[in-house]
Design a protein around this motif. Structure first.
Motif, PDB file in Angstrom:
ATOM      1  N   ALA B 116       0.816  -1.216   0.000  1.00  0.00           N
ATOM      2  CA  ALA B 116       0.000   0.000   0.000  1.00  0.00           C
ATOM      3  C   ALA B 116       0.844   1.258   0.000  1.00  0.00           C
ATOM      4  O   ALA B 116       0.395   2.305  -0.458  1.00  0.00           O
ATOM      5  CB  ALA B 116      -0.933  -0.010   1.209  1.00  0.00           C
ATOM      6  N   THR B 117       2.093   1.180   0.511  1.00  0.00           N
ATOM      7  CA  THR B 117       2.924   2.384   0.527  1.00  0.00           C
ATOM      8  C   THR B 117       3.289   2.837  -0.875  1.00  0.00           C
ATOM      9  O   THR B 117       3.658   3.987  -1.077  1.00  0.00           O
ATOM     10  CB  THR B 117       4.231   2.140   1.313  1.00  0.00           C
ATOM     11  N   CYS B 118       3.169   1.940  -1.853  1.00  0.00           N
ATOM     12  CA  CYS B 118       3.476   2.350  -3.226  1.00  0.00           C
ATOM     13  C   CYS B 118       2.346   3.179  -3.819  1.00  0.00           C
ATOM     14  O   CYS B 118       2.534   3.799  -4.861  1.00  0.00           O
ATOM     15  CB  CYS B 118       3.688   1.124  -4.117  1.00  0.00           C
ATOM     16  N   PHE B 119       1.186   3.162  -3.177  1.00  0.00           N
ATOM     17  CA  PHE B 119       0.053   3.890  -3.737  1.00  0.00           C
ATOM     18  C   PHE B 119      -0.160   5.232  -3.061  1.00  0.00           C
ATOM     19  O   PHE B 119      -1.046   5.984  -3.439  1.00  0.00           O
ATOM     20  CB  PHE B 119      -1.229   3.051  -3.582  1.00  0.00           C
ATOM     21  N   ALA B 120       0.638   5.508  -2.048  1.00  0.00           N
ATOM     22  CA  ALA B 120       0.509   6.815  -1.399  1.00  0.00           C
ATOM     23  C   ALA B 120       1.005   7.893  -2.342  1.00  0.00           C
ATOM     24  O   ALA B 120       1.816   7.636  -3.212  1.00  0.00           O
ATOM     25  CB  ALA B 120       1.330   6.825  -0.108  1.00  0.00           C
ATOM     26  N   GLY B 121       0.541   9.103  -2.148  1.00  0.00           N
ATOM     27  CA  GLY B 121       0.887  10.190  -3.048  1.00  0.00           C
ATOM     28  C   GLY B 121       2.380  10.418  -3.165  1.00  0.00           C
ATOM     29  O   GLY B 121       2.911  10.670  -4.232  1.00  0.00           O
ATOM     30  N   MET B 122       3.098  10.286  -2.036  1.00  0.00           N
ATOM     31  CA  MET B 122       4.538  10.553  -2.029  1.00  0.00           C
ATOM     32  C   MET B 122       5.309   9.578  -2.907  1.00  0.00           C
ATOM     33  O   MET B 122       6.418   9.845  -3.326  1.00  0.00           O
ATOM     34  CB  MET B 122       5.082  10.418  -0.594  1.00  0.00           C
ATOM     35  N   ALA B 123       4.712   8.424  -3.144  1.00  0.00           N
ATOM     36  CA  ALA B 123       5.457   7.364  -3.811  1.00  0.00           C
ATOM     37  C   ALA B 123       5.711   7.657  -5.273  1.00  0.00           C
ATOM     38  O   ALA B 123       6.461   6.956  -5.918  1.00  0.00           O
ATOM     39  CB  ALA B 123       4.703   6.047  -3.669  1.00  0.00           C
ATOM     40  N   ARG B 124       5.094   8.693  -5.789  1.00  0.00           N
ATOM     41  CA  ARG B 124       5.267   8.941  -7.225  1.00  0.00           C
ATOM     42  C   ARG B 124       6.701   9.242  -7.593  1.00  0.00           C
ATOM     43  O   ARG B 124       7.128   9.005  -8.710  1.00  0.00           O
ATOM     44  CB  ARG B 124       4.357  10.105  -7.666  1.00  0.00           C
ATOM     45  N   THR B 125       7.459   9.815  -6.645  1.00  0.00           N
ATOM     46  CA  THR B 125       8.836  10.180  -6.983  1.00  0.00           C
ATOM     47  C   THR B 125       9.812   9.045  -6.696  1.00  0.00           C
ATOM     48  O   THR B 125      10.941   9.066  -7.153  1.00  0.00           O
ATOM     49  CB  THR B 125       9.273  11.397  -6.152  1.00  0.00           C
ATOM     50  N   ASP B 126       9.385   8.065  -5.936  1.00  0.00           N
ATOM     51  CA  ASP B 126      10.289   6.979  -5.578  1.00  0.00           C
ATOM     52  C   ASP B 126      10.291   5.949  -6.707  1.00  0.00           C
ATOM     53  O   ASP B 126       9.283   5.302  -6.966  1.00  0.00           O
ATOM     54  CB  ASP B 126       9.784   6.349  -4.266  1.00  0.00           C
ATOM     55  N   VAL B 127      11.440   5.809  -7.342  1.00  0.00           N
ATOM     56  CA  VAL B 127      11.510   4.948  -8.533  1.00  0.00           C
ATOM     57  C   VAL B 127      11.190   3.500  -8.194  1.00  0.00           C
ATOM     58  O   VAL B 127      10.424   2.819  -8.881  1.00  0.00           O
ATOM     59  CB  VAL B 127      12.918   5.026  -9.164  1.00  0.00           C
ATOM     60  N   ASP B 128      11.770   3.022  -7.080  1.00  0.00           N
ATOM     61  CA  ASP B 128      11.560   1.633  -6.705  1.00  0.00           C
ATOM     62  C   ASP B 128      10.094   1.362  -6.432  1.00  0.00           C
ATOM     63  O   ASP B 128       9.522   0.377  -6.873  1.00  0.00           O
ATOM     64  CB  ASP B 128      12.416   1.326  -5.473  1.00  0.00           C
ATOM     65  N   LYS B 129       9.454   2.279  -5.708  1.00  0.00           N
ATOM     66  CA  LYS B 129       8.053   2.071  -5.347  1.00  0.00           C
ATOM     67  C   LYS B 129       7.158   2.097  -6.577  1.00  0.00           C
ATOM     68  O   LYS B 129       6.242   1.280  -6.701  1.00  0.00           O
ATOM     69  CB  LYS B 129       7.603   3.140  -4.353  1.00  0.00           C
ATOM     70  N   SER B 130       7.434   3.025  -7.497  1.00  0.00           N
ATOM     71  CA  SER B 130       6.545   3.060  -8.663  1.00  0.00           C
ATOM     72  C   SER B 130       6.756   1.845  -9.548  1.00  0.00           C
ATOM     73  O   SER B 130       5.821   1.332 -10.154  1.00  0.00           O
ATOM     74  CB  SER B 130       6.691   4.357  -9.452  1.00  0.00           C
TER      75      SER B 130
END
Lengths: 600, 247
Positions: B116-130
């Protein structure tokens, strides 16, 4: 703490871990173990700040990894003793209860292990001797002369003779004092007759008549000065001295039954050592009776699942598989790595059932090949183009490769594919060297309805590319396809130019175009291309090859091994496959059918 | 005389039974009709192995690391209950994706774990998460279009949005199951467009099923197997939706 360790199962449960090793285990698995497979057990790996070494127990499928932040000479021994110590304490527990339900306590034991290994390594390392003990103190004038005399041509003979003197003296003193390694090596060399020594004048072996005969014994002073050191025209020794045609040792024994090779039935001769050695047959006939009972017992104990596989069991089967892979055009070094990887993953495993070693090896090989060929990130070019479009910049693909593999044709195939899905494509002609390259691309562009950006010939490809991408951005193109000149991987100036082009323009994809017909050279090509792009980059984060495009796939039947060689060398997947010479002959790779074709 | 033939017959019978067990017992393959497995799948680091170990061992479960091979286990669905479920935890690494496709042949229930942390708004900039977010949705797409599984009438899918406990103390707004469902639907449509455009493979192999209906934007309700989105948190022990699904 010198080193840290972690124990984990192949299913992902961590049985014990500490420090850096525990944090970095995930990276180790993703970057090393899933890329290279079990052959990664044979070497050290550097990941981030740590050097890693891992080993595995194939029976329980448990991996042991140790990590150290500096170079540890005994890292391999440490990993091995880590594995045996942990299994000694907990093997029964793991066999009974499985993994996942318990975190074992190994902290104190690991510390003890570290200390143990450190002490062992210390004791192995020899202490430096004091000046009094060393050779230099013995006041030998000969050794002084030997090390400082200028190697004048006429003197080198005498120098070597003097050095021989040295050796004889040294040998005589061997009783009282322990020879240090240098002196020991010298004595051994003298014993061999100084055959490998090369003085300034190309001094060869002493006497021609002693060629092939017994080596000079160290400590026989009569040899001193007797041998004429041959030099052209020096002692009047001419070619006669080197004339061995007077029927000595080897020449006169005629072809006897012993050395003529082995006769098979029917009178044909087989050469020695291709596997039908009669001597082996005799031996095996002798202990066939003892061996038969033993091997039957072995067979049954193996199929009932009690006896683990050993290297010997695997040898014959693995050789067969290696030969099969090589016959399917997989590069020789890659076949060796694959076979080693399978061997490492099967030794110690217990296979039960009548299936036997061959099936286990086939399954392991199939799993390894599938893992290598499957991309490490899902491939979807169209989606990536959409993403770039959304960001407002063109998607740039560069085609690189050696001469004549089909870069321009492949580029036009990809162009047609992307245009078919509604994208505006700009072809940039950065092959400013080959005659007709720009015109060829103009014909393709006209036929496909795409646009061409070119600046003619003899311009710097990197700047043409940059101008092309800028033009595409200004005019709103979705995709830019950059065609480069073919270049051999050994051609340094051209590799420099390529590295400059790639690192200056930072394309989204650098596709290496390789033909499926290539053999062992594929490994060399890809290694050198990647290395050149790293070495000549001039930037902090160099770009390397992102994907492979395989061409001329329709010309090979099932000799599909080049795909494996290329993918194994780069770690990048096969993005497209060219299966013909028209615009529509482009496909994606079907991993399952390729593996099946390889193992058929 | 009769004794002799009797002894011989009995011996032959025993021999036949022995041969049967030796040769045939080990090679039982899961037949196509025999669908009993529940699969745990999803991108790397989404908590699949952790969930399996939690169901198996509860508080004693050890820490986990990226899996390289499938884990299979029979677990009790409810602590103290009798119902058991066969679970296979498939590694999430893309190189092991073919394994998932193979296991789907015998699956009746699939749990797709998403971080779920990959879907938080902040995750857009994190390459690994996206990247992991995309992988997860890709896996869901593969599951929903798998020819064997998507045509199985008893198949069910649960999308478990894991790691919800990481939002408790942070200032980030936690994504809800509903918002994740919306985002997943949008991505699935994009993937559908690009997948339809993909080239044939060198062997012209099995094409996957089409998601939803042609011409119409895909919605979760259109899928041939029912899909639910639920929030779970394996490290906090909140896995009731999992238990309900497996029952």
């Amino acid at each position: 703490m010198i080193a840290s360790g972690v124990v984990f199962s192949s299913g992902g449960a961590v049985l014990w871990g500490r420090g850096d090793a525990e944090q970095g285990a995930g990276d180790l698995i993703r970057e090393v173990l899933l890329q290279k497979g079990a052959v990664a057990m044979d070497s050290q790996h550097v990941l981030g700040a740590n050097t890693w070494r891992c080993t595995v127990d194939n029976e329980l499928n448990i991996f042991f990894a140790v990590a150290c932040s500096f170079q540890l000479l005994y890292l391999e021994d440490l990993a091995k003793s880590f594995k045996s110590a942990f299994l000694k304490s907990y093997r029964n527990d793991i066999e009974n209860n499985g993994v996942g339900g318990k975190t074992y306590n190994f902290d104190a034991a690991f510390d003890a292990l570290l200390e143990n290994e450190a002490n062992k390594a210390d004791s192995k390392r020899k202490k430096m001797r004091s000046f009094e003990e060393s050779r230099k103190d013995k006041g030998k004038k000969d050794s002084g002369a030997a090390s400082t005399a200028p190697a004048a041509k006429s003197e080198s003979g005498s120098r070597i003779a003097k050095a021989k003197d040295d050796d004889t003296d040294l040998a005589q003193e061997s009783d009282d004092v322990e020879l240090d390694p240098v002196a020991r090596a010298r004595a051994a060399l003298a014993a061999r007759g100084g055959r490998n020594r090369r003085g300034k004048g190309g001094a060869a072996m002493s006497s021609p008549s002693s060629k092939g005969s017994s080596p000079i014994a160290a400590g026989s002073p009569s040899k001193k000065g007797k041998k004429p050191w041959w030099r052209p025209g020096q002692n009047g020794d001419g070619p006669e001295v080197l004339d061995y045609s007077d029927g000595s040792s080897l020449a006169d024994s005629p072809m006897s039954a012993g050395n003529a090779g082995l006769g098979a039935d029917g009178g044909d001769f087989a050469t020695h050592g291709t596997g039908f050695d009669s001597s082996d047959d005799e031996d095996s006939a002798d202990d066939a009776n003892q061996g038969r009972l033993g091997s039957i017992f072995n067979y049954f104990s193996r199929i009932s699942g009690n006896k683990p596989i050993t290297a010997k069991d695997l040898e014959g089967v693995l050789d067969q598989f290696r030969d099969m892979l090589v016959s399917k055009n997989v590069a020789a070094s890659i076949s060796d790595s694959l076979v080693e990887s399978v061997q490492n993953s099967l030794i110690g495993k217990k296979i039960s059932g009548i299936n036997g070693v061959k099936t286990a090896v086939r399954e392991a090989m199939e799993a390894a090949l599938t893992r290598i060929l499957t991309p490490k990130q899902s491939q979807n070019i169209l989606k990536e183009v959409e993403t770039s479009k959304a960001e407002g910049r063109p998607y740039v693909i560069t085609f690189v490769g050696v001469n004549g593999v089909g870069k321009s044709t492949s580029l036009s195939k990809v162009c047609r594919y992307l245009m078919h899905h509604g994208h505006r494509v700009l072809i940039t002609a950065c092959d400013t060297f080959r005659s007709g390259a720009v015109e060829q691309l103009r014909v393709h562009a006209t036929r496909l309805g795409a646009d061409l950006y070119e600046q003619g010939y003899a311009k710097d490809p990197a700047s043409v590319a940059m101008a092309g991408v800028r033009h595409a951005k200004d005019k709103g193109y979705d995709v830019v396809l950059i065609d480069t000149a073919g270049r051999m991987q050994d051609n340094e100036p051209l590799m420099r130019a390529l590295a400059k082009l790639v690192n200056l323009n930072r394309p989204d994809k650098v596709l290496f175009v390789g033909e499926a017909l290539v053999g062992n050279d594929s490994v060399d090509q890809l290694q050198k291309f990647n290395q050149a792009m790293i070495d000549f980059a001039g930037v902090a984060e160099p770009r390397t090859i992102d994907g492979v495009m395989l061409t001329k796939f329709d010309t090979i039947d099932d000799k599909v091994g080049a795909a494996v060689s290329m993918v194994y060398t780069t770690g990048q997947p096969v993005v497209f496959v060219g299966v013909g010479q028209t615009y529509t002959d482009i496909r994606h790779l079907n991993v399952k059918s390729l593996v099946r074709a390889l193992l058929r | 005389m009769a004794d002799n033939t009797l002894i011989i017959t009995v011996a032959l019978g025993i021999f036949a039974i022995l041969v049967y067990f030796l040769f045939f017992k080990k090679s039982a393959k899961p037949s196509k009709k025999n669908k009993t497995l529940n699969l745990f799948c999803g991108p790397v680091d989404s908590g699949k192995t952790a969930a399996l170990l939690h169901l198996q061992h509860g508080k004693d479960a050890c820490k986990t690391v990226a899996s390289m091979e499938c884990n299979s286990a029979k677990v009790k669905v409810d602590e103290g209950g009798d119902v058991t479920a066969n679970i296979v935890d498939v590694p999430g690494h893309p190189r092991i994706r073919p394994q998932l496709m193979k296991e789907l042949d015998a699956a009746k229930g699939v749990v797709v774990f998403l971080d779920a942390t990959c879907f938080a708004g902040m995750a857009r900039t994190d390459v690994d998460k996206s990247q992991r977010k995309e992988e997860g949705i890709q896996i869901l797409y593969d599951v929903l279009t798998h020819t064997e599984f998507s045509n199985f009438p008893g198949g069910r899918v649960l999308v478990a949005c894991n790691k919800m406990d990481l939002f408790d103390d942070s200032v980030l707004t936690a994504p809800t199951a509903k918002s994740i469902k919306k985002e997943v639907e949008k991505e699935l449509n994009i993937i559908r467009e690009s997948r339809q455009g993909m080239l044939q493979t060198t062997d012209g192999a099995d094409q996957e099923a089409f998601l939803g209906e042609e011409g119409k934007k895909f919605k979760m309700e259109d899928s041939t197997v029912p899909v639910e989105f639920k929030e779970v948190s394996v490290s906090a022990g909140d896995v009731q939706p999992l238990r309900d699904f497996l029952a």
